[in-house]
Design a protein around this motif. Structure first.
Motif, PDB file in Angstrom:
ATOM      1  N   VAL A   1       0.813  -1.279   0.033  1.00 40.48           N
ATOM      2  CA  VAL A   1       0.082  -0.142  -0.035  1.00 40.48           C
ATOM      3  C   VAL A   1       0.886   1.305   0.039  1.00 40.48           C
ATOM      4  CG1 VAL A   1      -1.777   1.204   1.275  1.00 40.48           C
ATOM      5  CG2 VAL A   1      -1.711  -1.312   1.091  1.00 40.48           C
ATOM      6  N   GLN A   2       0.860   2.086  -0.720  1.00 40.12           N
ATOM      7  CA  GLN A   2       1.707   3.107  -1.082  1.00 40.12           C
ATOM      8  C   GLN A   2       0.571   4.464  -1.071  1.00 40.12           C
ATOM      9  OE1 GLN A   2       3.419   2.460  -5.001  1.00 40.12           O
ATOM     10  NE2 GLN A   2       4.831   0.878  -4.015  1.00 40.12           N
ATOM     11  N   ALA A   3       1.090   5.774  -0.619  1.00 36.98           N
ATOM     12  CA  ALA A   3       0.384   7.023  -0.651  1.00 36.98           C
ATOM     13  C   ALA A   3       1.105   8.206  -1.121  1.00 36.98           C
ATOM     14  CB  ALA A   3      -0.163   7.030   0.760  1.00 36.98           C
TER      15      ALA A   3
ATOM     16  N   SER B   1       3.804  -0.010   3.391  1.00 33.56           N
ATOM     17  CA  SER B   1       3.500  -1.467   3.670  1.00 33.56           C
ATOM     18  C   SER B   1       5.349  -1.755   3.817  1.00 33.56           C
ATOM     19  CB  SER B   1       3.265  -2.245   2.781  1.00 33.56           C
ATOM     20  OG  SER B   1       1.814  -2.117   2.335  1.00 33.56           O
ATOM     21  N   ALA B   2       6.076  -1.214   2.948  1.00 29.26           N
ATOM     22  CA  ALA B   2       7.567  -1.497   3.291  1.00 29.26           C
ATOM     23  C   ALA B   2       8.106  -1.156   4.610  1.00 29.26           C
ATOM     24  CB  ALA B   2       8.149  -0.789   2.052  1.00 29.26           C
ATOM     25  N   ARG B   3       7.491   0.075   5.085  1.00 28.04           N
ATOM     26  CA  ARG B   3       7.875   0.516   6.256  1.00 28.04           C
ATOM     27  C   ARG B   3       7.501  -0.477   7.362  1.00 28.04           C
ATOM     28  NH1 ARG B   3       8.921   4.254   2.199  1.00 28.04           N
ATOM     29  NH2 ARG B   3       9.679   6.257   3.059  1.00 28.04           N
ATOM     30  N   ASP B   4       6.402  -0.898   7.379  1.00 33.97           N
ATOM     31  CA  ASP B   4       5.900  -1.831   8.544  1.00 33.97           C
ATOM     32  C   ASP B   4       6.817  -3.140   8.252  1.00 33.97           C
ATOM     33  OD1 ASP B   4       4.087  -0.092   9.411  1.00 33.97           O
ATOM     34  OD2 ASP B   4       2.242  -1.251   8.204  1.00 33.97           O
TER      35      ASP B   4
ATOM     36  N   GLN C   1       2.015  -5.069  12.359  1.00 34.07           N
ATOM     37  CA  GLN C   1       1.662  -6.152  11.630  1.00 34.07           C
ATOM     38  C   GLN C   1       0.463  -6.116  10.856  1.00 34.07           C
ATOM     39  OE1 GLN C   1       2.897 -10.146  13.610  1.00 34.07           O
ATOM     40  NE2 GLN C   1       2.540  -8.751  15.396  1.00 34.07           N
ATOM     41  N   ASN C   2      -0.672  -5.586  11.577  1.00 30.60           N
ATOM     42  CA  ASN C   2      -2.118  -5.770  10.770  1.00 30.60           C
ATOM     43  C   ASN C   2      -2.720  -4.478  10.616  1.00 30.60           C
ATOM     44  OD1 ASN C   2      -2.039  -8.712  11.085  1.00 30.60           O
ATOM     45  ND2 ASN C   2      -2.116  -8.337  13.446  1.00 30.60           N
TER      46      ASN C   2
ATOM     47  N   ARG D   1       0.628   8.206   8.770  1.00 35.80           N
ATOM     48  CA  ARG D   1       1.806   7.907   7.953  1.00 35.80           C
ATOM     49  C   ARG D   1       2.452   8.953   7.382  1.00 35.80           C
ATOM     50  NH1 ARG D   1       1.918   2.033   8.065  1.00 35.80           N
ATOM     51  NH2 ARG D   1       0.648   1.421   9.688  1.00 35.80           N
ATOM     52  N   ILE D   2       1.555   9.715   6.392  1.00 36.75           N
ATOM     53  CA  ILE D   2       2.323  10.713   5.706  1.00 36.75           C
ATOM     54  C   ILE D   2       2.491  11.937   6.680  1.00 36.75           C
ATOM     55  CG2 ILE D   2       1.810  12.645   4.159  1.00 36.75           C
ATOM     56  CD1 ILE D   2      -0.037  11.125   2.749  1.00 36.75           C
TER      57      ILE D   2
END
Length: 248
Positions: free
Chosen positions: A102-104, A124-127, A142-143, A181-182
């Motif tokens: 997921v990207q933003a 998602s890569a950060r998580d 994780q979720n 997140r942003i």
């Protein structure tokens, strides 16, 4: 030894004036008056019936399609959603065989009135980076994002149109997560605002093992949502969150 000595060792006969021990006190429902015993019995019966109905509804929700779910599927959904949603299947589970990122990105306006668009942040890569090598990763890492995106996709059609109340709830949920997140990725200066946000997913099939004859495409598939204009409700704490951020 005569009979008189034998009688001396015998216990004296019970006296007619001896006191009888009181019965033990009643406990639980038995200690209530008859009126309240009836009320308690009805309440327990109602709780038992509700528990049985709930377990039955959960079973029908996760079970394969059958006659009951075909006839009463709407009633089951009305009971389950949104509080008791289950995203797993009890029979023949089908594990996910895709990697979904997921990207933003955001369109920002500074206090001087100029606007700029950020690059795509791979949330998602950060998580994943936070989980990798972590023996005790948090439930949020994780979720949170993964389930929010699953919620959104399941509550929208292929044209990104919401399906009823669940679709509207999923939109607000994913917007708030993306806004948080942003803000972590690119903190805003005083007076700057985020005008619009755009989200997309990048889905790639997991390649089959070498010994498998299965053929799958490993070409990424993008699902890009329209730009969202940011509203106060999209912020995690509304205007309070914005005021706190501006005061930094």
């Amino acid at each position: 030894m005569d009979a008189k000595d034998n009688n001396a060792n015998e216990p004296p006969p019970p006296s007619s004036e001896s006191v009888t021990a009181p019965p033990p006190p009643r406990a639980g429902i038995a200690a209530l008056s008859p009126r309240y015993q009836v009320v308690a019995a009805l309440a327990l019966a109602l709780i038992a019936v509700t528990a049985c109905v709930h377990v039955g509804m959960l079973f029908l929700h996760v079970a394969p399609a059958n006659t009951m779910t075909k006839q009463h599927g709407q009633a089951v959904d009305d009971w389950i959603y949104p509080e008791f949603e289950q995203n797993w299947k009890l029979f023949a589970p089908n594990p996910m065989q895709q990697n979904i990122a997921v990207q933003a990105r955001a369109e920002m306006r500074t206090d001087s009135g100029t606007t700029r668009t950020t690059g795509w942040y791979d949330l998602s890569a950060r998580d994943g980076a936070a989980i990798d090598g972590n023996l005790l990763p948090s439930h949020t890492q994780q979720n949170e994002l993964r389930r929010a995106w699953d919620f959104y996709v399941g509550a929208h059609d292929a044209q990104n149109r919401p399906r009823g109340l669940r679709g509207e709830l999923s939109e607000r949920y994913i917007r708030r997560i993306v806004m948080m997140r942003i803000d972590r990725e690119e903190p805003l200066g005083k007076g700057a605002t985020i005008d619009r946000v755009q989200v997309r997913s990048r889905t790639t099939n997991v390649p089959p093992p070498e010994w498998s004859d299965e053929k799958v495409s490993t070409k990424p598939v993008l699902r890009q949502l329209p730009w969202w204009s940011v509203a106060p409700d999209d912020m995690p704490l509304g205007e309070a969150w914005k005021s706190e951020r501006d005061a930094r």
